[in-house]
Motif scaffolding. Structure first.
Motif, PDB file in Angstrom:
ATOM      1  N   HIS A 109     -64.003  51.630 -20.506  1.00  0.00           N
ATOM      2  CA  HIS A 109     -63.525  51.103 -21.784  1.00  0.00           C
ATOM      3  C   HIS A 109     -62.989  52.234 -22.656  1.00  0.00           C
ATOM      4  N   ASP A 111     -63.053  52.804 -25.742  1.00  0.00           N
ATOM      5  CA  ASP A 111     -63.924  53.235 -26.837  1.00  0.00           C
ATOM      6  C   ASP A 111     -64.950  54.284 -26.414  1.00  0.00           C
ATOM      7  N   TYR A 112     -65.145  54.489 -25.116  1.00  0.00           N
ATOM      8  CA  TYR A 112     -66.203  55.389 -24.647  1.00  0.00           C
ATOM      9  C   TYR A 112     -65.655  56.640 -23.963  1.00  0.00           C
ATOM     10  N   ALA A 114     -64.054  59.122 -25.873  1.00  0.00           N
ATOM     11  CA  ALA A 114     -63.750  60.090 -26.931  1.00  0.00           C
ATOM     12  C   ALA A 114     -64.154  61.510 -26.553  1.00  0.00           C
ATOM     13  N   LYS A 229     -66.209  43.798 -24.945  1.00  0.00           N
ATOM     14  CA  LYS A 229     -67.139  44.426 -25.876  1.00  0.00           C
ATOM     15  C   LYS A 229     -67.855  43.400 -26.738  1.00  0.00           C
ATOM     16  N   SER A 237     -68.332  44.103 -35.869  1.00  0.00           N
ATOM     17  CA  SER A 237     -67.643  45.369 -35.625  1.00  0.00           C
ATOM     18  C   SER A 237     -67.199  45.467 -34.173  1.00  0.00           C
ATOM     19  N   SER A 241     -63.344  45.779 -32.871  1.00  0.00           N
ATOM     20  CA  SER A 241     -62.960  46.846 -31.958  1.00  0.00           C
ATOM     21  C   SER A 241     -62.294  46.293 -30.705  1.00  0.00           C
ATOM     22  N   GLU A 242     -62.869  45.229 -30.159  1.00  0.00           N
ATOM     23  CA  GLU A 242     -62.322  44.656 -28.932  1.00  0.00           C
ATOM     24  C   GLU A 242     -60.942  44.053 -29.160  1.00  0.00           C
ATOM     25  N   ARG A 244     -58.744  44.937 -31.379  1.00  0.00           N
ATOM     26  CA  ARG A 244     -57.779  46.023 -31.556  1.00  0.00           C
ATOM     27  C   ARG A 244     -57.417  46.663 -30.222  1.00  0.00           C
ATOM     28  N   THR A 245     -58.375  46.720 -29.291  1.00  0.00           N
ATOM     29  CA  THR A 245     -58.090  47.285 -27.977  1.00  0.00           C
ATOM     30  C   THR A 245     -57.178  46.369 -27.170  1.00  0.00           C
TER      31      THR A 245
END
Length: 254
Positions: A109, A111-112, A114, A229, A237, A241-242, A244-245
């Motif tokens: 994913h 988001d993970y 970074a 997510k 939240s 986030s999901e 937007r992805t």
């Protein structure tokens, strides 16, 4: 001996590897990592000293009650450690899941990633929890985190006590819907040697490599299969986030 590594290119490949594992009587857990080079070590053992660990846990206990109204009782050290892990404090717990698909989600994913370099391979680890526990002097079973046999692994996170220098695998206590949805489990690290560097690791570990070129492909497959997510993190939240992805902007506003 060398830990067995297999390269997978799709969720279908992952399913075949997991099916091969499940033909035995072993109990396998899974963990996804955005960088295949990262060791299997918990966050508090990535640069923190033992004294710093105790400072973190005890200050959290002192200050949490005014911010969270369902705190464990003072001497419920497993409960406190799980709560700290849940909210992102560095702890001696490492997250695992019974679901290989959920492990794959955390490996690929966006988001993970970074802390991962742009050019990298991801991976999914498979852990034979019973074999690891037996090798560390525990019964070849997986008990809850608050089992008395795990107490010597947990208490030194809060008090200046002698470490067993072992690792145990425990079931997560479902105090939060997220734990249930993610089918969570923990390894508890009294030893500072990563699991993949321990003697005998080839007996209880398998490693499935996802090459950099296939990471987005697996992410898209997971999305199609409903592993998203907002299904694993039941809050707004995560939903934001999901979305937007899945739906990035297409037009330049300037």
């Amino acid at each position: 001996m060398t830990i067995c590594e297999v390269t997978i290119e799709s969720i279908g490949d992952l399913a075949r590897e997991v099916q091969a594992l499940s033909s035995s009587s072993q109990k396998w857990l899974f963990r996804g990592q955005a960088d295949a080079r990262w060791p299997l070590a918990p966050s508090v053992q990535r640069g923190y000293s033992a004294q710093q660990e105790r400072f973190l846990t005890n200050e959290f206990r002192v200050r949490a009650r005014s911010r969270y109204f369902s705190c464990p009782v003072s001497n419920d050290y497993p409960g406190w450690l799980a709560l700290m892990q849940h909210y992102g404090l560095p702890t001696r717990l490492l997250d695992w899941t019974y679901s290989p698909l959920i492990a794959a989600f955390f490996a690929v994913h966006p988001d993970y990633i970074a802390d991962a370099p742009a050019e990298r391979d991801a991976c999914i680890w498979a852990l034979d929890a019973r074999s690891l526990n037996e090798s560390q002097g525990f019964e070849p079973l997986i008990f809850p985190l608050d089992a008395s046999s795990y107490e010597p692994l947990i208490v030194p996170a809060f008090k200046n006590r002698k470490e067993l220098n072992t690792v145990g695998v425990a079931m997560a206590i479902e105090h939060d819907p997220r734990i249930q949805l993610q089918q969570g489990a923990f390894s508890i690290h009294s030893s500072r040697t990563p699991i993949n560097a321990m003697d005998g690791a080839d007996r209880w570990l398998r490693k499935f490599i996802i090459t950099g070129g296939d990471i987005m492909k697996l992410f898209q497959e997971l999305t199609l299969l409903g592993i998203r997510k907002y299904t694993l993190f039941p809050d707004l939240s995560a939903l934001t986030s999901e979305l937007r992805t899945i739906h990035p902007p297409h037009d330049d506003p300037y």
